[in-house]
Design a protein around this motif. Structure first.
Motif, PDB file in Angstrom:
ATOM      1  N   LEU A  16      26.743  48.104 -15.689  1.00 13.01           N
ATOM      2  CA  LEU A  16      27.723  47.511 -14.789  1.00 13.01           C
ATOM      3  C   LEU A  16      27.140  46.243 -14.180  1.00 13.01           C
ATOM      4  CD1 LEU A  16      28.889  50.783 -13.033  1.00 13.01           C
ATOM      5  CD2 LEU A  16      30.337  49.312 -14.451  1.00 13.01           C
ATOM      6  N   SER A  17      27.903  45.151 -14.224  1.00 17.17           N
ATOM      7  CA  SER A  17      27.398  43.890 -13.694  1.00 17.17           C
ATOM      8  C   SER A  17      28.299  43.289 -12.629  1.00 17.17           C
ATOM      9  CB  SER A  17      27.192  42.882 -14.827  1.00 17.17           C
ATOM     10  OG  SER A  17      28.352  42.772 -15.623  1.00 17.17           O
ATOM     11  N   ASP A  18      29.591  43.640 -12.605  1.00 19.17           N
ATOM     12  CA  ASP A  18      30.503  43.103 -11.586  1.00 19.17           C
ATOM     13  C   ASP A  18      31.647  44.062 -11.340  1.00 19.17           C
ATOM     14  OD1 ASP A  18      29.941  40.545 -10.333  1.00 19.17           O
ATOM     15  OD2 ASP A  18      30.040  39.645 -12.318  1.00 19.17           O
ATOM     16  N   VAL A  19      32.042  44.178 -10.081  1.00 23.20           N
ATOM     17  CA  VAL A  19      33.327  44.761  -9.695  1.00 23.20           C
ATOM     18  C   VAL A  19      34.044  43.667  -8.925  1.00 23.20           C
ATOM     19  CG1 VAL A  19      34.538  46.569  -8.435  1.00 23.20           C
ATOM     20  CG2 VAL A  19      32.378  47.093  -9.575  1.00 23.20           C
ATOM     21  N   LEU A  20      35.115  43.131  -9.514  1.00 19.55           N
ATOM     22  CA  LEU A  20      35.812  41.968  -8.968  1.00 19.55           C
ATOM     23  C   LEU A  20      37.170  42.382  -8.422  1.00 19.55           C
ATOM     24  CD1 LEU A  20      34.974  39.718 -12.028  1.00 19.55           C
ATOM     25  CD2 LEU A  20      33.838  39.627  -9.814  1.00 19.55           C
TER      26      LEU A  20
ATOM     27  N   GLY B  76      13.725  34.497 -19.987  1.00 19.93           N
ATOM     28  CA  GLY B  76      14.397  35.754 -19.702  1.00 19.93           C
ATOM     29  C   GLY B  76      15.901  35.591 -19.624  1.00 19.93           C
ATOM     30  N   TYR B  77      16.484  36.185 -18.583  1.00 22.14           N
ATOM     31  CA  TYR B  77      17.939  36.140 -18.426  1.00 22.14           C
ATOM     32  C   TYR B  77      18.389  35.078 -17.430  1.00 22.14           C
ATOM     33  CZ  TYR B  77      17.686  40.595 -20.867  1.00 22.14           C
ATOM     34  OH  TYR B  77      17.436  41.572 -21.804  1.00 22.14           O
ATOM     35  N   SER B  78      17.481  34.162 -17.052  1.00 23.11           N
ATOM     36  CA  SER B  78      17.834  33.188 -16.019  1.00 23.11           C
ATOM     37  C   SER B  78      18.922  32.221 -16.464  1.00 23.11           C
ATOM     38  CB  SER B  78      16.589  32.402 -15.592  1.00 23.11           C
ATOM     39  OG  SER B  78      16.078  31.645 -16.679  1.00 23.11           O
ATOM     40  N   GLY B  79      19.043  31.968 -17.777  1.00 23.72           N
ATOM     41  CA  GLY B  79      20.040  31.016 -18.239  1.00 23.72           C
ATOM     42  C   GLY B  79      21.145  31.621 -19.073  1.00 23.72           C
ATOM     43  N   ILE B  80      20.965  32.877 -19.520  1.00 19.30           N
ATOM     44  CA  ILE B  80      21.996  33.521 -20.334  1.00 19.30           C
ATOM     45  C   ILE B  80      22.668  34.624 -19.527  1.00 19.30           C
ATOM     46  CG2 ILE B  80      20.932  32.929 -22.531  1.00 19.30           C
ATOM     47  CD1 ILE B  80      19.665  35.678 -22.616  1.00 19.30           C
ATOM     48  N   GLY B  81      23.772  35.129 -20.049  1.00 16.47           N
ATOM     49  CA  GLY B  81      24.596  36.064 -19.305  1.00 16.47           C
ATOM     50  C   GLY B  81      25.920  35.396 -18.984  1.00 16.47           C
ATOM     51  N   TYR B  82      26.354  35.440 -17.740  1.00 16.81           N
ATOM     52  CA  TYR B  82      27.642  34.845 -17.377  1.00 16.81           C
ATOM     53  C   TYR B  82      27.722  34.697 -15.873  1.00 16.81           C
ATOM     54  CZ  TYR B  82      29.198  39.361 -15.598  1.00 16.81           C
ATOM     55  OH  TYR B  82      29.324  40.501 -14.850  1.00 16.81           O
ATOM     56  N   ARG B  83      28.719  33.923 -15.444  1.00 18.41           N
ATOM     57  CA  ARG B  83      29.088  33.850 -14.035  1.00 18.41           C
ATOM     58  C   ARG B  83      30.580  34.112 -13.942  1.00 18.41           C
ATOM     59  NH1 ARG B  83      25.425  35.175 -11.820  1.00 18.41           N
ATOM     60  NH2 ARG B  83      23.884  34.032 -10.649  1.00 18.41           N
ATOM     61  N   ALA B  84      30.967  35.019 -13.046  1.00 22.89           N
ATOM     62  CA  ALA B  84      32.376  35.388 -12.885  1.00 22.89           C
ATOM     63  C   ALA B  84      32.950  34.755 -11.630  1.00 22.89           C
ATOM     64  CB  ALA B  84      32.519  36.904 -12.810  1.00 22.89           C
ATOM     65  N   HIS B  85      34.222  34.359 -11.710  1.00 19.01           N
ATOM     66  CA  HIS B  85      34.919  33.773 -10.564  1.00 19.01           C
ATOM     67  C   HIS B  85      36.381  34.171 -10.639  1.00 19.01           C
ATOM     68  CE1 HIS B  85      36.127  30.885  -7.504  1.00 19.01           C
ATOM     69  NE2 HIS B  85      37.022  30.401  -8.332  1.00 19.01           N
ATOM     70  N   VAL B  86      36.923  34.618  -9.516  1.00 16.06           N
ATOM     71  CA  VAL B  86      38.345  34.971  -9.429  1.00 16.06           C
ATOM     72  C   VAL B  86      39.069  33.898  -8.641  1.00 16.06           C
ATOM     73  CG1 VAL B  86      40.023  36.639  -8.559  1.00 16.06           C
ATOM     74  CG2 VAL B  86      37.904  37.444  -9.606  1.00 16.06           C
TER      75      VAL B  86
ATOM     76  N   TRP C 119      31.663  28.146  -8.625  1.00 14.96           N
ATOM     77  CA  TRP C 119      32.935  27.430  -8.518  1.00 14.96           C
ATOM     78  C   TRP C 119      33.164  27.009  -7.073  1.00 14.96           C
ATOM     79  CZ3 TRP C 119      36.543  26.580 -12.540  1.00 14.96           C
ATOM     80  CH2 TRP C 119      36.196  27.141 -13.765  1.00 14.96           C
ATOM     81  N   LEU C 120      33.582  25.756  -6.898  1.00 18.26           N
ATOM     82  CA  LEU C 120      33.981  25.278  -5.572  1.00 18.26           C
ATOM     83  C   LEU C 120      35.458  25.542  -5.321  1.00 18.26           C
ATOM     84  CD1 LEU C 120      32.081  21.871  -5.403  1.00 18.26           C
ATOM     85  CD2 LEU C 120      31.361  24.088  -4.524  1.00 18.26           C
ATOM     86  N   ASP C 121      36.262  25.425  -6.368  1.00 18.86           N
ATOM     87  CA  ASP C 121      37.684  25.735  -6.310  1.00 18.86           C
ATOM     88  C   ASP C 121      38.144  26.013  -7.733  1.00 18.86           C
ATOM     89  OD1 ASP C 121      38.369  23.172  -7.583  1.00 18.86           O
ATOM     90  OD2 ASP C 121      37.993  22.258  -5.639  1.00 18.86           O
ATOM     91  N   ALA C 122      39.458  26.123  -7.940  1.00 19.91           N
ATOM     92  CA  ALA C 122      39.971  26.530  -9.243  1.00 19.91           C
ATOM     93  C   ALA C 122      39.692  25.507 -10.332  1.00 19.91           C
ATOM     94  CB  ALA C 122      41.474  26.790  -9.145  1.00 19.91           C
ATOM     95  N   ARG C 123      39.365  24.259  -9.986  1.00 21.17           N
ATOM     96  CA  ARG C 123      39.134  23.226 -10.997  1.00 21.17           C
ATOM     97  C   ARG C 123      37.746  22.611 -10.952  1.00 21.17           C
ATOM     98  NH1 ARG C 123      41.476  18.684 -11.569  1.00 21.17           N
ATOM     99  NH2 ARG C 123      41.797  18.253  -9.349  1.00 21.17           N
ATOM    100  N   THR C 124      36.926  23.012 -10.010  1.00 27.24           N
ATOM    101  CA  THR C 124      35.633  22.360  -9.824  1.00 27.24           C
ATOM    102  C   THR C 124      34.507  23.387  -9.795  1.00 27.24           C
ATOM    103  OG1 THR C 124      36.746  20.723  -8.429  1.00 27.24           O
ATOM    104  CG2 THR C 124      34.348  20.736  -8.405  1.00 27.24           C
ATOM    105  N   LEU C 125      33.483  23.157 -10.593  1.00 26.88           N
ATOM    106  CA  LEU C 125      32.324  24.020 -10.531  1.00 26.88           C
ATOM    107  C   LEU C 125      31.046  23.207 -10.610  1.00 26.88           C
ATOM    108  CD1 LEU C 125      31.595  25.866 -13.863  1.00 26.88           C
ATOM    109  CD2 LEU C 125      33.377  24.150 -13.708  1.00 26.88           C
TER     110      LEU C 125
END
Length: 479
Positions: free
Chosen positions: A326-330, A386-396, A452-458
């Motif tokens: 398990l990595s995220d509960v969003l 290691g995993y510092s650059g791979i994996g993912y980032r989630a944003h709702v 993410w700063l907003d829906a269009r900017t990260l």
């Protein structure tokens, strides 16, 4: 339930129309950090006024907190944070007034432990002296964490007898390090638990998550800031099914600041070691109620769906679930829940690290499973990274879920945005963000600074050229 195969028949990746602004970025990796249980996974915090904070490591004994304007990436202020030998940062949070850093240190000679805090004024960047918050003898590690809004913190010590917790000594404080509450957390007679997850809500209420009754029952205790008696909600999520014992293997929690806590639990068959199911529970402390979602079984039918979806995507599916956590509960504003699991693999200290498929599970606002899908990625990084650059980032963002990954597609290595509907699980085309990340370098992307700063900017950190010796901090605006 929608089939995985249907959900994955999405258009191929496209190049997003983006505007990118970049500035140099200094990075000092920490070889001592635990890649599996990173204490501070997010070292970039967006603020409500359009600025953002960075927590960067300058040397083995010094960090810095810096505030930038998002519009032009100009530095507002920089504050050095000196650490003692062996001292590490456990928490990084921001309120409307200040930045809070919690640190942990065990004395190399005596083993004496100390949780301490630094406060940095958000306007001036001025730092307080180190403030001792909780001391303890050699033994079980002390821990600390902050509320989502940065206004409260909790530091705590767990005490045990024969590997079973007997009590937790906790202190809840505000952002000025003023003690607000010291709840008495007595776990004798609670069913036996080897570990606990302790968190503090924005209002100062303290929550303790426990796995009891031999790893079968999931229990959450709420200790109100006003010092009333603990509120206890628990539910069996494991047990004996068809003569086989099923126990809790992995858990993840998500606060909803209206008095609810969402918990996801992966259960495993004790005899076979096979993944058994995913269960999601909503602990509603306002209503003193538990909502238990229908379980999702990791049975032959699910593995067949996974294999069909992988084939449609041109990927290889695992024969069985393994090394998947398990990595995220969003949580969306409409209270839809998305649970994310990720598979990570490595075969030794000097071997490459791999971050593979993401398994996504969506639930509607009533707690009913609504969809499930998978994102197939086969990321590889050298052992030192290691995993510092791979994996993912989630944003709702509203009803949309964005998963940002570093991937190589054809001859292009780039950051890709994978948008999904949190309502249906339908995937929009993946978008390459146009950073042209340099391949073949020890560090190409640092996931901790993707936000993410907003829906269009990260914001993201990457290496812009193969022969470059420096990283850049990039502001990416989707047109």
């Amino acid at each position: 339930m929608l089939a995985l195969l249907l959900l994955l028949l999405a258009p191929v990746a496209v190049l997003a129309q983006t505007k990118v602004k970049s500035v140099p970025f200094a990075y000092v990796p920490d070889a001592s950090a635990d890649p599996y249980a990173e204490r501070i996974p997010n070292k970039l915090l967006p603020l409500a006024d359009g600025t953002f904070l960075l927590l960067t490591r300058r040397s083995a004994q010094e960090y810095a907190v810096e505030r930038y304007a998002a519009a032009d990436l100009k530095l507002r202020w920089s504050c050095a944070v000196p650490l003692q030998d062996g001292e590490v940062i456990d928490a990084f949070a921001a309120s409307a007034e200040a930045v809070t850093l919690l640190t942990y240190r065990a004395d190399p000679a005596t083993g004496e432990q100390l949780m301490a805090g630094f406060r940095i004024d958000l306007t001036s960047g001025q730092r307080s002296e180190r403030k001792a918050l909780l001391a303890g003898p050699k033994g079980r590690r002390l821990y600390g964490s902050c509320s989502d809004d940065g206004t409260k913190l909790v530091v705590y010590e767990t005490r045990a007898r024969q590997s079973q917790l007997t009590e937790i000594r906790a202190t809840v404080a505000d952002q000025h390090f003023k003690t607000l509450h010291e709840p008495l957390i007595d776990l004798r007679g609670a069913g036996g638990s080897a570990s606990a997850t302790v968190r503090v809500a924005n209002n100062g209420d303290c929550y303790v998550g426990l796995q009891t009754d031999g790893g079968i029952k999931l229990t959450v205790r709420r200790y109100p800031l006003k010092g009333e008696e603990a509120q206890v909600l628990g539910v069996p999520v494991g047990g004996v099914f068809g003569g086989q014992k099923v126990y809790i293997f992995d858990t993840a929690y998500r606060f909803d600041q209206d008095g609810a806590l969402y918990a996801a639990a992966v259960c495993m068959n004790e005899e076979s070691g096979e993944y058994y199911s995913l269960k999601v529970v909503k602990f509603d402390f306002q209503a003193n109620d538990i909502r238990y979602a229908e379980e999702i079984r990791f049975d032959k039918a699910y593995l067949a769906e996974l294999a069909a979806a992988a084939k449609a995507a041109g990927a290889a599916a695992p024969d069985r679930l393994a090394d998947t956590y398990l990595s995220d509960v969003l949580l969306t504003p409409e209270k839809q829940v998305v649970v994310v699991m990720e598979r990570k693999e490595e075969e030794g200290e000097a071997a490459p690290h791999f971050a593979k498929e993401l398994l996504l599970f969506g639930y509607n606002e009533f707690g009913k499973p609504a969809w499930r899908t998978a994102l197939w990625k086969n990321q590889q990084a050298p052992a030192k990274e290691g995993y510092s650059g791979i994996g993912y980032r989630a944003h709702v963002a509203g009803s949309m879920l964005h998963l940002v990954t570093l991937e190589t597609k054809g001859k292009t290595q780039d950051l890709f945005d994978h948008p999904y509907s949190a309502l249906t699980g339908k995937a929009a085309p993946a978008r390459a963000l146009g950073l042209n990340v340099a391949p073949g370098q020890p560090v190409n992307h640092i996931k901790d600074f993707t936000a993410w700063l907003d829906a269009r900017t990260l914001l993201a950190v990457s290496r812009p050229a193969k022969n470059s010796t420096a990283l850049t901090l990039n502001k990416i605006v989707l047109k």
